[in-house]
Write a protein that holds these residues in place. Sequence first.
Motif, PDB file in Angstrom:
ATOM      1  N   VAL A  38       0.846  -1.194   0.000  1.00 29.98           N
ATOM      2  CA  VAL A  38       0.000   0.000   0.000  1.00 29.98           C
ATOM      3  C   VAL A  38       0.882   1.244   0.000  1.00 29.98           C
ATOM      4  O   VAL A  38       1.737   1.409   0.865  1.00 29.98           O
ATOM      5  N   ASP A  64      -2.472   4.642  -3.236  1.00 32.02           N
ATOM      6  CA  ASP A  64      -3.580   3.758  -2.880  1.00 32.02           C
ATOM      7  C   ASP A  64      -4.512   4.367  -1.843  1.00 32.02           C
ATOM      8  O   ASP A  64      -5.710   4.075  -1.840  1.00 32.02           O
ATOM      9  N   PHE A  65      -3.956   5.204  -0.955  1.00 34.36           N
ATOM     10  CA  PHE A  65      -4.739   5.666   0.191  1.00 34.36           C
ATOM     11  C   PHE A  65      -4.236   7.041   0.625  1.00 34.36           C
ATOM     12  O   PHE A  65      -3.042   7.281   0.696  1.00 34.36           O
ATOM     13  N   GLY A  87     -10.411   5.486  -7.356  1.00 37.14           N
ATOM     14  CA  GLY A  87      -9.990   4.208  -6.793  1.00 37.14           C
ATOM     15  C   GLY A  87      -8.922   4.361  -5.729  1.00 37.14           C
ATOM     16  O   GLY A  87      -7.968   3.573  -5.658  1.00 37.14           O
ATOM     17  N   ILE A  88      -9.103   5.383  -4.882  1.00 37.24           N
ATOM     18  CA  ILE A  88      -8.156   5.648  -3.798  1.00 37.24           C
ATOM     19  C   ILE A  88      -8.916   5.686  -2.486  1.00 37.24           C
ATOM     20  O   ILE A  88      -9.941   6.364  -2.371  1.00 37.24           O
ATOM     21  N   ASN A 106      -7.571   0.472  -1.637  1.00 37.24           N
ATOM     22  CA  ASN A 106      -8.032   1.291  -2.773  1.00 37.24           C
ATOM     23  C   ASN A 106      -9.520   1.596  -2.744  1.00 37.24           C
ATOM     24  O   ASN A 106      -9.980   2.460  -3.501  1.00 37.24           O
ATOM     25  N   SER A 107     -10.269   0.928  -1.905  1.00 33.99           N
ATOM     26  CA  SER A 107     -11.721   1.062  -1.990  1.00 33.99           C
ATOM     27  C   SER A 107     -12.407   1.447  -0.683  1.00 33.99           C
ATOM     28  O   SER A 107     -13.619   1.657  -0.672  1.00 33.99           O
TER      29      SER A 107
END
Length: 213
Positions: A38, A64-65, A87-88, A106-107
């Motif tokens: 991640v 990703d985040f 998608g983050i 991602n979700s």
Amino acid sequence: MNWQVKYALDYLNDVGNLSAVHVDGDVIKIEAPKQPNVVAAISAEYTVDIGLAKSYVDSVPGLDFLCGYRAECVWEGATIEYLEDAGIGWGNIGTLASAAIKGDANSVGHKTFRFADRLLRQFGLIKSIEREFDRIYRVTLKTGKVLRIGMLMEYEPTAAGVRSLWDRFGRVDVIWCINPNGGPTTRAIEAADNLGCEVVKWEDLKALMKARR
């Protein structure tokens, strides 16, 4: 290394089998057994607006985040929509840790508000929902009536909490206590009444929306 990154690394490296390292600036990388790595950005801002979110997305390959480290951090609705479309994942450090372990960074959205958000979106009498902030919703019922709903997550919301939400986000029709294990204090109920709104738990909020059909 920025202070919030240091604290985030300390926190994450104490969680289960997670391993977190600093990459650059506000960016870290997290490894968890049998899960994808991640890439996360750790923000120290009090408000995450869409400009800040876009700056991280544009400058961090493979993000990703996005983590708002401060407990007081507020997320604007447009920011949430932008990140979800990209998608983050987004949320606090606890949300990030859980997402790294589960492999769904991602979700996911902020775990404090996730269940309440799902309850609203699954309630059959609602026509549309606009999320103004992470804790402020403008709900249009199928009758056309509109409710502006604010959320408090404390175990026992106080009068000060009620007034603080009102001062920060403006007038609301309902203040919803989203902690399922607690409830508002008597003074919180009185403070809401003095402001011209109600402070309720989920069952009362459902009843209120049904009454306004």
